[in-house]
Design a protein around this motif. Sequence first.
Motif, PDB file in Angstrom:
ATOM      1  N   LEU A  28       0.854  -1.189   0.000  1.00 55.39           N
ATOM      2  CA  LEU A  28       0.000   0.000   0.000  1.00 55.39           C
ATOM      3  C   LEU A  28       0.887   1.236   0.000  1.00 55.39           C
ATOM      4  O   LEU A  28       1.947   1.262   0.627  1.00 55.39           O
ATOM      5  N   SER A  29       0.445   2.275  -0.707  1.00 54.18           N
ATOM      6  CA  SER A  29       1.231   3.510  -0.752  1.00 54.18           C
ATOM      7  C   SER A  29       1.165   4.222   0.597  1.00 54.18           C
ATOM      8  O   SER A  29       2.080   4.952   0.971  1.00 54.18           O
ATOM      9  N   LYS A  30       0.074   4.003   1.313  1.00 57.72           N
ATOM     10  CA  LYS A  30      -0.120   4.655   2.605  1.00 57.72           C
ATOM     11  C   LYS A  30      -0.998   3.757   3.453  1.00 57.72           C
ATOM     12  O   LYS A  30      -1.710   2.906   2.928  1.00 57.72           O
ATOM     13  N   LEU A  31      -0.951   3.990   4.738  1.00 55.72           N
ATOM     14  CA  LEU A  31      -1.846   3.234   5.618  1.00 55.72           C
ATOM     15  C   LEU A  31      -3.085   4.073   5.888  1.00 55.72           C
ATOM     16  O   LEU A  31      -3.002   5.287   6.036  1.00 55.72           O
ATOM     17  N   PRO A  32      -4.237   3.417   5.943  1.00 60.06           N
ATOM     18  CA  PRO A  32      -5.461   4.183   6.205  1.00 60.06           C
ATOM     19  C   PRO A  32      -5.383   4.857   7.577  1.00 60.06           C
ATOM     20  O   PRO A  32      -4.971   4.241   8.568  1.00 60.06           O
ATOM     21  N   LEU A  33      -5.783   6.111   7.619  1.00 60.06           N
ATOM     22  CA  LEU A  33      -5.729   6.901   8.848  1.00 60.06           C
ATOM     23  C   LEU A  33      -6.477   6.240  10.002  1.00 60.06           C
ATOM     24  O   LEU A  33      -6.016   6.231  11.149  1.00 60.06           O
ATOM     25  N   LYS A  67      -7.553   6.147  17.682  1.00 65.57           N
ATOM     26  CA  LYS A  67      -8.133   5.481  18.862  1.00 65.57           C
ATOM     27  C   LYS A  67      -9.651   5.607  18.913  1.00 65.57           C
ATOM     28  O   LYS A  67     -10.319   4.813  19.565  1.00 65.57           O
ATOM     29  N   ASN A  68     -10.175   6.632  18.261  1.00 63.63           N
ATOM     30  CA  ASN A  68     -11.620   6.849  18.315  1.00 63.63           C
ATOM     31  C   ASN A  68     -12.364   6.200  17.153  1.00 63.63           C
ATOM     32  O   ASN A  68     -13.576   6.330  17.040  1.00 63.63           O
ATOM     33  N   SER A  69     -11.630   5.519  16.289  1.00 59.86           N
ATOM     34  CA  SER A  69     -12.291   4.898  15.144  1.00 59.86           C
ATOM     35  C   SER A  69     -12.590   3.435  15.468  1.00 59.86           C
ATOM     36  O   SER A  69     -11.817   2.766  16.169  1.00 59.86           O
ATOM     37  N   PRO A  70     -13.684   2.914  14.940  1.00 59.47           N
ATOM     38  CA  PRO A  70     -13.946   1.475  15.110  1.00 59.47           C
ATOM     39  C   PRO A  70     -12.890   0.627  14.392  1.00 59.47           C
ATOM     40  O   PRO A  70     -12.752  -0.558  14.676  1.00 59.47           O
ATOM     41  N   GLY A  72      -2.884  -3.106  19.249  1.00 55.77           N
ATOM     42  CA  GLY A  72      -2.121  -4.308  19.582  1.00 55.77           C
ATOM     43  C   GLY A  72      -1.908  -5.257  18.411  1.00 55.77           C
ATOM     44  O   GLY A  72      -1.472  -6.392  18.589  1.00 55.77           O
ATOM     45  N   MET A  73      -2.209  -4.805  17.214  1.00 54.94           N
ATOM     46  CA  MET A  73      -2.053  -5.650  16.036  1.00 54.94           C
ATOM     47  C   MET A  73      -1.188  -4.914  15.012  1.00 54.94           C
ATOM     48  O   MET A  73      -1.136  -3.691  15.004  1.00 54.94           O
ATOM     49  N   VAL A 114       3.538  -0.045  19.098  1.00 52.78           N
ATOM     50  CA  VAL A 114       2.943  -1.209  18.427  1.00 52.78           C
ATOM     51  C   VAL A 114       1.576  -0.838  17.856  1.00 52.78           C
ATOM     52  O   VAL A 114       1.252  -1.164  16.708  1.00 52.78           O
ATOM     53  N   ASP A 115       0.795  -0.107  18.659  1.00 56.73           N
ATOM     54  CA  ASP A 115      -0.548   0.289  18.192  1.00 56.73           C
ATOM     55  C   ASP A 115      -0.474   1.133  16.918  1.00 56.73           C
ATOM     56  O   ASP A 115      -1.353   1.053  16.063  1.00 56.73           O
ATOM     57  N   SER A 116       0.568   1.939  16.829  1.00 60.54           N
ATOM     58  CA  SER A 116       0.638   2.852  15.681  1.00 60.54           C
ATOM     59  C   SER A 116       1.383   2.243  14.490  1.00 60.54           C
ATOM     60  O   SER A 116       1.555   2.873  13.464  1.00 60.54           O
TER      61      SER A 116
END
Lengths: 371, 371
Positions: free
Chosen positions: A160-165, A170-173, A178-179, A261-263
Amino acid sequence: MKVEGQNVLIEANASMNGGDGPQSYCQNSFFQKAGLEAMKEIMQKEIRDKFDVGKPSSNKSLTIKIADFGCSTGPNTFHAVQIILEAIQQKLQSETINSQEPEYQVFFNDLVTNDFNTLFASLPPKRQYHTAAVPGSFLNVVLPKSSIHFAYSAFSLNWLSKLPLEIIDKNSPAWNEGMIHYSSNQKDVLGAYAVQFANDFESFLCARKQELVSGGLVSVLVSGVPNGTCFSETSTGKLYEIFGSCFVDMANKGLIHKDKVDSFNLPVYFPSPKEIKAVVEKNGYFNIEKMEIPPNPTYQTGVPDSKKYAISSRAVYEGILCQHFGSEFVDELFKLFRKKVDETEPAIFLNPGKKNLVVLFVLLKLKPSPH
Amino acid sequence: MKVEGQNVLIEANASMNGGDGPQSYCQNSFFQKAGLEAMKEIMQKEIRDKFDVGKPSSNKSLTIKIADFGCSTGPNTFHAVQIILEAIQQKLQSETINSQEPEYQVFFNDLVTNDFNTLFASLPPKRQYHTAAVPGSFLNVVLPKSSIHFAYSAFSLNWLSKLPLEIIDKNSPAWNEGMIHYSSNQKDVLGAYAVQFANDFESFLCARKQELVSGGLVSVLVSGVPNGTCFSETSTGKLYEIFGSCFVDMANKGLIHKDKVDSFNLPVYFPSPKEIKAVVEKNGYFNIEKMEIPPNPTYQTGVPDSKKYAISSRAVYEGILCQHFGSEFVDELFKLFRKKVDETEPAIFLNPGKKNLVVLFVLLKLKPSPH
């Protein structure tokens, strides 16, 4: 050289490990090589059937232009070019369209950060083509209009050219806490990855539409999954799960911060034939001439060799891992990864449901543009 | 990628210092930049007068292809390309030959050992052209037949591809004992250098003849000497003499072996306009549209700045010096060189006879091939 997209923040700079040392992509791209080998016959047959450059005017010299988008540092790209070139030569010989032997010019494209010096140092000495390297993201136009007869891209569209925001929000479903990758259990994360893949592939097709001659071919190899299967359910997906658990273990031991790790998320996606087809049809510029899943190369079945797997993952992912975590972390990570793979019950990988990662071969032909 | 010649043994691998650090060519090519600046106006005027790509068929997109042969790592090559591109644009705008704006594709050529990664990293972000790097000696054909509209080469033809065998042959009258370059006192050495230059330039012209479209232009900048002057008589020649004496000093001190000095020679040559003309005429494929010696850039007159001179010489010669003498020797050499330049009587460089190194600008046009 950036493609603007929606909901995207982090640019993934997916350059493989440079040089030709023990950790280099150059020395550790055997998985990709096996994928290419499995595809050779079908690709050559398809080229012989479908390649058509039209009749050049009799006294004009013909140069056939081939481009590899996402070539990395070699040597797989040279092998692929040879396969393509042989097939085109066979086709042209059978047609005797031109008394003059055509010339060939090959454009090796990759990101500007790719190690092109290593690519050039390992060029086959007896090649039958003129060589040129083209820096820049293949999501943009990087070559003149209507200049390329055959475009090729192997395993680069998996990046992927970028990772989805949203996966680091933290506020997104779709927050991927941890993945480090998506799985079938997290529909929102999976969906965000899928949308980004579709956007990137669409940009790729739009750029190639500009660069290809009318009737030009695009051959795409991509690691993917059978329709209805999620990557996380495959043997390779199990390995990625173990890989992800190493990050969590290291966070638990206090060696890295949990937030780190979360980010962090791997910017790779494994599409299904259905997804590929949907993007090509929505895009509308190309006909699908062939889409096939050839027999699996041997590496994708059975119990993995932990050492081999750790080294090849490292050649591919070390760059982005160092960027995010720092280089001191990487040795420790891959040591732990090897250990955990060795300790895993082999049955996990044997996969009685045959849910293996596959290589998709797709051949596209540019439709004639309406005048 | 080697050109076979007579009486040649040692291949000169003339790659400039890579990277962008304090010793790099990238940071220390101000002499070459001044040469280019001095040439800008005349080059642009000549392009406006002489560039002629013919009329493309109306509905076909036109891509104008420019190649820089011996581009090194930048940034001078980008500056040169911009100068060329602006002049071509001015010419085409004045002609309104085509409703469609042409595209531009620039091929950056240098030896396969050139640091192309640095070149790519410093590409101008807002460039108006597609970029491609082409590895390989420009003494050979490196691009498809009839594909280039404008070829450019700056200061690369000063580098000999090989050193003449006889100058390191103890039994030859051209043996260059205790010297690292030619001088007007040694006719045989000078002659051997001159023949090698003529051979290389001839190979360059033969290769460009293949690659250029009919009527295509070749613009050559080369450091040279006025007719009737030998390089060793110029201000810069005096500097080279001092440079050469450093090797002898170091041999006398036992820091290097005398044989090593005897077998080392700088593979650079500074031709006169007469020599250039003779090669072009003998070759026969090109018309000389312009040959001019513009006013000297300031660096070529007056007393040299020893530090600046030592650093820029190092950026250019470090590679070949390390190959021959080993890297530990190089620091010491340039320290001594600076010291000796500082100690030299300034009058030596002031050169009342005005025998300065000059930059030759040559514009060639490919003659139409007979059908």
